[in-house]
Design a protein around this motif. Structure first.
Motif, PDB file in Angstrom:
ATOM      1  N   SER A 121     -18.597  49.347  15.993  1.00 39.79           N
ATOM      2  CA  SER A 121     -19.565  49.329  14.908  1.00 39.79           C
ATOM      3  C   SER A 121     -19.382  48.103  14.029  1.00 39.79           C
ATOM      4  O   SER A 121     -20.296  47.710  13.316  1.00 39.79           O
ATOM      5  CB  SER A 121     -19.458  50.595  14.069  1.00 39.79           C
ATOM      6  N   ASP A 900     -27.260  45.636  14.794  1.00 43.96           N
ATOM      7  CA  ASP A 900     -27.361  46.832  13.961  1.00 43.96           C
ATOM      8  C   ASP A 900     -26.430  47.904  14.501  1.00 43.96           C
ATOM      9  O   ASP A 900     -26.391  48.162  15.690  1.00 43.96           O
ATOM     10  CB  ASP A 900     -28.811  47.325  13.965  1.00 43.96           C
ATOM     11  N   ASN A 901     -25.704  48.542  13.609  1.00 40.12           N
ATOM     12  CA  ASN A 901     -24.678  49.484  14.063  1.00 40.12           C
ATOM     13  C   ASN A 901     -24.920  50.900  13.584  1.00 40.12           C
ATOM     14  O   ASN A 901     -24.024  51.738  13.655  1.00 40.12           O
ATOM     15  CB  ASN A 901     -23.303  48.999  13.579  1.00 40.12           C
ATOM     16  N   LEU A 905     -22.238  53.967  14.026  1.00 38.92           N
ATOM     17  CA  LEU A 905     -21.543  54.550  12.874  1.00 38.92           C
ATOM     18  C   LEU A 905     -21.625  56.062  12.933  1.00 38.92           C
ATOM     19  O   LEU A 905     -20.674  56.764  12.590  1.00 38.92           O
ATOM     20  CB  LEU A 905     -22.179  54.057  11.554  1.00 38.92           C
TER      21      LEU A 905
ATOM     22  N   SER B 139     -29.280  41.780  11.248  1.00 38.59           N
ATOM     23  CA  SER B 139     -28.720  42.424  12.429  1.00 38.59           C
ATOM     24  C   SER B 139     -29.207  41.776  13.718  1.00 38.59           C
ATOM     25  O   SER B 139     -28.854  42.202  14.794  1.00 38.59           O
ATOM     26  CB  SER B 139     -29.065  43.912  12.426  1.00 38.59           C
ATOM     27  N   THR B 161     -31.587  43.688   7.526  1.00 43.62           N
ATOM     28  CA  THR B 161     -30.704  44.852   7.597  1.00 43.62           C
ATOM     29  C   THR B 161     -29.324  44.507   7.083  1.00 43.62           C
ATOM     30  O   THR B 161     -28.772  43.466   7.405  1.00 43.62           O
ATOM     31  CB  THR B 161     -30.567  45.315   9.055  1.00 43.62           C
ATOM     32  N   VAL B 163     -25.572  45.550   7.382  1.00 39.50           N
ATOM     33  CA  VAL B 163     -24.724  46.293   8.308  1.00 39.50           C
ATOM     34  C   VAL B 163     -23.507  46.809   7.547  1.00 39.50           C
ATOM     35  O   VAL B 163     -22.804  46.054   6.892  1.00 39.50           O
ATOM     36  CB  VAL B 163     -24.270  45.376   9.466  1.00 39.50           C
ATOM     37  N   MET B 164     -23.266  48.129   7.630  1.00 37.91           N
ATOM     38  CA  MET B 164     -22.145  48.730   6.916  1.00 37.91           C
ATOM     39  C   MET B 164     -20.987  48.959   7.879  1.00 37.91           C
ATOM     40  O   MET B 164     -21.195  49.222   9.057  1.00 37.91           O
ATOM     41  CB  MET B 164     -22.557  50.082   6.338  1.00 37.91           C
ATOM     42  N   VAL B 165     -19.785  48.901   7.359  1.00 40.64           N
ATOM     43  CA  VAL B 165     -18.596  49.083   8.189  1.00 40.64           C
ATOM     44  C   VAL B 165     -17.646  50.028   7.456  1.00 40.64           C
ATOM     45  O   VAL B 165     -17.471  49.921   6.244  1.00 40.64           O
ATOM     46  CB  VAL B 165     -17.942  47.702   8.429  1.00 40.64           C
ATOM     47  N   ASP B 166     -17.043  50.964   8.192  1.00 43.84           N
ATOM     48  CA  ASP B 166     -16.097  51.903   7.571  1.00 43.84           C
ATOM     49  C   ASP B 166     -14.788  51.200   7.287  1.00 43.84           C
ATOM     50  O   ASP B 166     -14.180  50.621   8.191  1.00 43.84           O
ATOM     51  CB  ASP B 166     -15.802  53.057   8.540  1.00 43.84           C
ATOM     52  N   GLN B 172     -17.421  52.522   2.607  1.00 46.84           N
ATOM     53  CA  GLN B 172     -18.006  51.587   3.550  1.00 46.84           C
ATOM     54  C   GLN B 172     -18.237  50.269   2.836  1.00 46.84           C
ATOM     55  O   GLN B 172     -18.539  50.245   1.649  1.00 46.84           O
ATOM     56  CB  GLN B 172     -19.365  52.099   4.044  1.00 46.84           C
TER      57      GLN B 172
END
Lengths: 1001, 306
Positions: A121, A900-901, A905, B139, B161, B163-166, B172
């Protein structure tokens, strides 16, 4: 001399026997189950000499076996209890060791899967990370299969073990029966040889370690053995043993049935819950089966959740995602005959065709093919000839060698998700990491706003469910099947759900009525109906119908057709008869084939009786105003009625035919009155169109009546036809088709006539044929009542699949009868409509419109206040900022967004989702599974330790009575040896005494 | 209470055997350094260890993600900083170009420089990171974000877009900055009508104004170029603060990892001191059992009978 010699001789013999008993004890020190033997001596009867009783020595009374039956019983009991715990400990620990270990357990594989999902992700475009994701997903499925295989191995082992225990029990009961028969030879326990009794007790002890037994001893020492308690099944009685058998169920490992005499008079055995056998059964039922079920449930849920998310995303090529995992069925194959030398392999080739019913395959050598019998239904099929491989019901089966005739296998498919789970995807680009849709602000927007896109959780148009669905009317368009409905502006009468194809809703509108249909979308777009004033509009939108509160009314698409129609949907308001396609299947010499030709039948329709209207005024009136009706798009002129005339089907047909060059529709009119011969009233007279039939005389038969009518047809222009079923039909004469027929009675007072029909004018019907469709729509001034003039019902028709719910109002005054027809639901069309791109246009800071990009239709115009979300088509657009007039935002497919992830996620987020029973996550559920098994093992170990103490105590107390102690025997040895020596000395003395007597001369 | 001979032997051997197995278990513990040799030794402890291991693995994943975010923001920052420097230079030229003393030819020379700088900006806006993804494309990381169309104009081709990451169980972070937010556009008002003009169009207009010696246009360009420069500075500041967040999150992560590791160690690792003590005592009792058995088993009455 009673007698020193005999006393001595008796004593030596006695002590010699006692010594040999002691020697026997010492020799049998290590014999299993040996009970110490004690020689019992008793005094011989004394001999009386005068008044004195002289003793006569001692004799061996009995060699007694040191035995305490209570100690034996308690030893057997505690032995059963002790052995119960052992299988649970062994197997449960084994399961925990395999499933709970870091290297071979599932936790590490699941962690790895979620870890690579998370890493992917962070960089969804990377092919390497995508390959890693597929590799780790595959690794996880492999781990599932391995662990499932290990559990299967434990199941097989416990099964074998149970069979072994049962066999052991059977052989022990056989031996016990033999001993019983030997014991039968003597009558009392005391007279039985100790060795036999020892043997008997040893057998009983061994049996009790297999399972708890209840022993009933008879006076002769024979025993009757029952399972468990005094009410249990008999497994050995005084003469015969009874065999025990076990039956297993391959689909439910916890279920084991114990059967007495499985090969004879089968009957169920009583419950076994202790001993080795009981322990194994308990393990299977309480530990193994729940563990396997939980593991399968875990696998199944994981597959379902991952597949659901994955299929909702977009892959690296911009295509929608497909399933990631699949579950193959497991096959339990058992050979029909023993020692079969060949083995059968089964594989699924077509999952769609495969059902889960068990079947048997038998080799029939005279037909050189396998016969397949479905076990549940009994149906038999023959496979294609050839022994090595064949197909059946989506499966491919193969054997590795030539089978013998009659050789058979039973194949039972099982759903075992954990053993059948596997990866379908191998292409890294097919991993669906991205979201399907995205939102973009137009770069020329003047306002400053950032947008986010989410999927809507709830159905945005759920409020429309307030109306009755079209389908609730039943699929019967005929007028007779109509349902009454009252007109109302407040709530929709019906809702046509999205996905409906070929929807048709038809209403019978009386002449002069103002009833009408109005069809609206959830956003207040008026799609079909008549134009409404603002008060009516407001009432409809404000009611409880479930309209979107911020939407405003739009009539831009009212009754529009073709490319101008709302969302290009084929909607019609008016009357529609379509051409029909007919499939003609080809017939060949073999029978009906798969090929067909299609014939298109032109559209045709038959109206009801047309309106009878008499123009009593002195000027011509218009029954239908000019341009009120359009037929196939051509506006029809006015239908006028001259002064004094009455309308008829003939005039209407002529009116329609005058436009047929443009419309392609031709019409014929005909008036007919049909009746059964039985309803003819021969006591009455008949007037047709003013002409008395039969010249005033009464007629007697149908044929006479018909002849009389026909003879007057030149004047009446009405002919009569009698058909073979005794039915009389009056219709127009040639050249006068469609003219009205007036029935009357020369007897003025009578209201009916010879035909049994009321005296009045009857109008005809119109039969229309179209070269394509027959489509009536309304012009600006047209109303449904105009169609009623032609004898046609007004309806709303949607030919293609609807992609959103439509609300149908019945407006006007009064009530009408409504009937419906519809086709199947097309869910694919609805699903693909959710992926259609649309644009949000702000006309001002407080108002926006949504238009569908594909068709150009403006689907909604809504008011906007700061902070509102925009919901459409299952998507929620969150706006953070201030849009200005002229700003545009486009929502379209995320095809190029490989970075795009969003979907990945979600897959990574499954790690925290509490989706399993009791709100557990996947790893929690697995840990709980292993922990439960481990807990049971720990409990069993504690029980075992406690019972061990009791068992040791029981052994000690039995040994105290029956055990041989060398020291004790040594002491006895010395005692008896000295006694023997002393007794020998007595003989010596006796001999000396005799010698002294002998030496007397 | 009488104890039979065989019972005596059996009892002694059973106890010695069980003592032996205890000793060998302890030996296995010492050799592996773990409290539990097999998960079945202590299932509850095993479950705890499993949970802690899973949590620790997750922290590793988050650490990896943080590194990715950090690397990505690093490339952003360097691209933006270089862009800002170029924009400063362009602004200087704009100020210079607005001065009255310049001639048309001088302005043409300046125009050439601006043109060259503009091309550098284009290549900076199309920066790629170490994996080959376009940094400023939203993205659409395989699409060149700022590309020239047929007539030489640059338009933004990427999407918007985020993009989110944990980076932790609860948090996030945004990974990227879409190109239109880094290379912003301005609103230009001409004759009362406002419209948006994108980044490169502003610079191209400036170049055109220089070449055409258009002083009104040059004034407008100066204001617009200043806006663009300021927006770039804001973007750099934002990236900087995000990098700060990444750093502090990395610290939190390190702390969390340490905490989990010590918990795991406490649950899993063997305390050598107490284990060795226990082993010694077990060995001692085994030896005692063995030697006492040796002595007692010798005793027999038969030895004393001649």
């Amino acid at each position: 001399m009673a007698d020193i010699l005999s006393i001595g001789a008796g004593a030596t013999q006695l002590y010699r026997q006692a010594l040999s008993t002691v020697g026997n004890n010492i020799a049998n020190l290590n014999t299993e189950g040996y009970s110490r033997q004690i020689s019992e001596t008793s005094e011989n009867a004394p001999s009386q000499q005068g008044t004195v009783f002289v003793g006569s020595g001692a004799r061996l009374d009995n060699i007694e076996r040191a035995y305490d039956e209570f100690a034996e019983a308690s030893l057997r009991d505690s032995s059963s209890k002790l052995t119960t715990q052992q299988p649970l400990i062994d197997y449960a620990n084994r399961v925990v060791d395999i499933m709970g270990s870091e290297a071979s357990g599932l936790s590490s594989a699941m962690d790895k899967f979620f870890a690579t999902a998370n890493a992917l992700s962070a960089d969804p475009a990377s092919i390497n990370l995508r390959s890693d994701f597929l590799r780790d997903a595959d690794g996880m499925t492999a781990r599932f299969r391995e662990l499932s295989g290990q559990l299967d191995a434990v199941e097989i082992e416990t099964r074998e073990n149970i069979n072994t225990q049962v066999a052991t029990l059977n052989s022990l009961s056989d031996k016990l029966a033999f001993v019983n028969r030997q014991l039968n030879k003597k009558l009392t326990l005391d007279s039985q040889p100790p060795m036999l009794l020892d043997q008997r007790d040893q057998l009983l002890r061994e049996m009790s370690s297999v399972t708890k037994i209840h022993v009933a001893e008879s006076t002769s020492g024979q025993v009757q053995v029952r399972l468990g308690s005094s009410a249990g099944s008999l497994i050995a009685d005084h003469k015969v043993p009874y065999d025990l058998g076990a039956a297993f169920d391959s689909s439910d490992p916890g279920r084991v049935d114990l059967i007495i005499e499985p090969y004879g008079d089968r009957r169920a055995a009583s419950a076994v819950s202790s001993g080795m056998l009981g322990g194994l059964l308990n393990f299977r039922t309480q530990t193994l089966a729940p563990a396997m079920d939980s593991f399968d449930y875990l696998a199944q849920t994981l597959v379902a959740e991952v597949n659901q998310i994955h299929s909702a995303g977009l892959d690296g090529r911009g295509d929608p995602g497909t399933d990631l995992f699949a579950i193959d069925p497991a096959f339990d194959i058992s050979a029909g005959v023993d020692n079969s030398a060949i083995s059968l392999q089964v594989q699924v080739t077509d999952p769609e065709a495969f059902d889960y019913s068990p079947f048997r395959v038998t080799w029939v050598s005279e037909q050189n093919s396998w016969r397949i019998d479905d076990i549940d239904s009994g149906a038999s099929t023959l496979a294609t000839p050839g022994h090595s491989s064949f197909e059946y019901a989506g499966l491919s089966l193969s054997v590795d060698a030539m089978p013998r005739d009659g050789e058979s296998f039973v194949v039972s498919p099982l759903t075992r998700p954990a053993s059948g789970i596997r990866m379908i995807q191998t292409d890294p680009l097919a991993v669906a990491t991205g979201e399907t849709m995205r939102v973009m602000s137009d770069l020329s927007n003047l306002g400053v706003a950032t947008l986010g896109l989410e999927h809507a959780v709830a159905d945005d148009n759920a409020g429309f469910a307030a109306g009755k669905t079209l389908q609730s009317l039943g699929n019967n368009p005929s007028a007779a099947a109509g349902e009454a409905v009252t007109a109302s502006y407040l709530a929709p009468a019906y809702v046509i759900p999205k996905g409906t194809t070929q929807a048709a809703l038809m209403m019978e509108v009386p002449y002069g009525s103002d009833l009408s249909f109005q069809v609206m979308t959830a956003d207040g777009v008026h799609v079909l109906g008549s134009s409404l004033d603002s008060a009516s509009r407001a009432t409809m939108l404000a009611g409880d119908a479930g309209f979107n509160g911020t939407s405003s009314y739009s009539d831009s698409y009212l009754n529009a057709t073709g490319a101008d129609a709302y969302m290009d949907l084929p909607l019609t308001y008016g009357f529609l008869a379509s051409e029909v396609e007919r499939k003609d299947w080809q017939v060949s010499t073999v029978g009906i084939t798969d090929t067909y030709t299609t014939t298109t039948l032109a559209a045709s329709a038959i109206s009801d009786a047309v309106r009878l209207q008499n123009n009593a005024s002195s000027v011509a009136i218009d029954l239908i105003s000019a341009d009120a009706l359009l037929l196939n798009g051509t506006s029809l002129g006015s239908l006028s009625l001259a002064a004094g005339d009455t309308s008829s089907a003939a005039t209407m047909a002529a009116w329609l035919n005058s436009a047929s060059a443009a419309t392609g529709v031709s019409a014929t009119a005909s008036t007919s009155i049909e009746l059964e011969a039985s309803s003819i009233d021969f006591t009455q007279q008949l007037n047709i169109n003013g002409v008395t039939i039969g010249g005033g005389s009464l007629l007697t038969s149908v044929d006479d009546l018909a002849a009389a009518i026909n003879s007057a047809s030149n004047t009446t222009n009405v002919i009569a036809i009698v058909n073979g079923d005794d039915q009389l039909r009056l219709t127009n004469a040639a050249g006068h088709e469609g003219d009205n027929i007036t029935l009357g009675n020369p007897v003025v007072s009578s209201s009916t006539n010879a035909l049994g029909q009321p005296n009045k004018m009857y109008s005809g019907k119109l039969a229309m044929q179209g070269s394509e469709d027959i489509r009536f729509t309304f012009g600006a001034a047209g109303v449904p009542a105009d169609l009623a003039v032609l004898g046609l019902r007004t309806g709303i028709y949607a030919e293609g699949p609807l992609t959103e719910d439509l609300a149908v109002f019945v407006t006007g005054t009064g009530s009408a009868s409504v009937a419906a027809g519809f086709g199947d639901s097309d869910n694919a069309a609805v699903a693909s409509s959710l992926l259609q791109p649309f644009t949000i246009n702000f006309s001002s800071a407080n108002e926006y419109s949504i238009s569908d990009d594909t068709t150009g239709t403006v689907v909604a115009t809504r008011s906007y206040s700061f902070g509102d979300d925009i919901v459409h088509n299952g998507l929620v657009v969150e706006i953070d900022g201030n849009p200005l007039a002229g700003d545009r935002f486009a929502v379209d497919s995320n095809k190029d967004g490989i970075g795009d992830n969003g979907n990945m996620l979600r897959i990574a987020g499954l790690q925290d989702k509490q989706v399993l029973a009791d709100g557990r996550t996947f790893s929690e559920a697995y840990i709980t599974l292993v922990g439960t098994v481990g807990g049971k093992a720990a409990l069993a170990m504690m029980s075992k330790d406690a019972i061990q103490v009791v068992y040791d105590q029981a052994v000690a107390s039995r040994d105290q009575v029956s055990g041989v102690s060398l020291d004790e025997e040594a002491a006895e040895l010395i005692r008896f040896q000295q006694a023997y020596q002393a007794s020998a000395q007595i003989i010596q003395v006796a001999s000396k005494l005799f010698d002294s007597i002998l030496s007397i001369r | 209470m009488k104890v039979s001979t065989s019972q005596m032997f059996e009892r002694a051997t059973t106890q010695m055997v069980s003592q032996q197995s205890k000793v060998s278990d302890m030996q296995a513990q010492l050799a592996s350094g773990k409290q539990m040799v097999r998960p079945s030794d202590n299932p509850e402890q095993g479950a705890l260890i499993q949970r802690l291991t899973t949590a620790l693995n997750r922290q590793d994943v988050y650490a990896g993600n943080l590194e990715t975010v950090s690397a990505r923001m690093g490339s952003e920052e360097s691209a933006l900083t270089s862009s800002e420097n170029i924009m400063q230079r362009i602004r200087e030229i704009a100020v210079q170009g607005n001065s009255e003393t310049l001639s048309g030819d001088d302005r043409i020379i300046l125009a050439k420089e601006v043109s060259a700088l503009r091309n550098e900006l284009v290549s900076l806006s199309n920066t790629r990171d170490v994996s080959g993804n376009y940094v400023f494309a939203g993205s659409m990381t395989n699409t060149r974000p700022f590309a020239e169309n047929g007539v030489g104009e640059i338009a933004y081709q990427g999407d918007q877009t985020q993009v989110m990451v944990d980076v932790s169980d609860q948090r996030q972070l945004v990974l990227n900055r879409p190109g239109n937010e880094a290379f912003t556009s301005v609103i230009r008002e001409t004759d009362g009508i406002s419209e948006r003009v994108n980044f490169f169009a502003v610079i191209d207009d400036f170049t055109a104004a220089l070449k055409a010696n258009d002083s009104a246009g040059l004034q407008v360009s100066l204001a617009e170029v200043s806006d663009l420069t300021q927006n770039l500075a804001l973007a750099i500041a934002d990236v900087g603060s995000r990098l700060g967040v990444v750093d502090s999150q990395a610290d939190i992560l390190a702390d969390t990892r340490l905490r989990y590791q010590s918990l795991l160690s406490g649950a899993e690792d063997l305390d050598y001191a107490s284990a060795i003590t226990q082993l010694t005592s077990e060995i001692m009792s085994l030896e005692a059992g063995q030697s006492s058995f040796a002595k007692i088993s010798q005793l027999s009455l038969f030895d004393y009978i001649r």
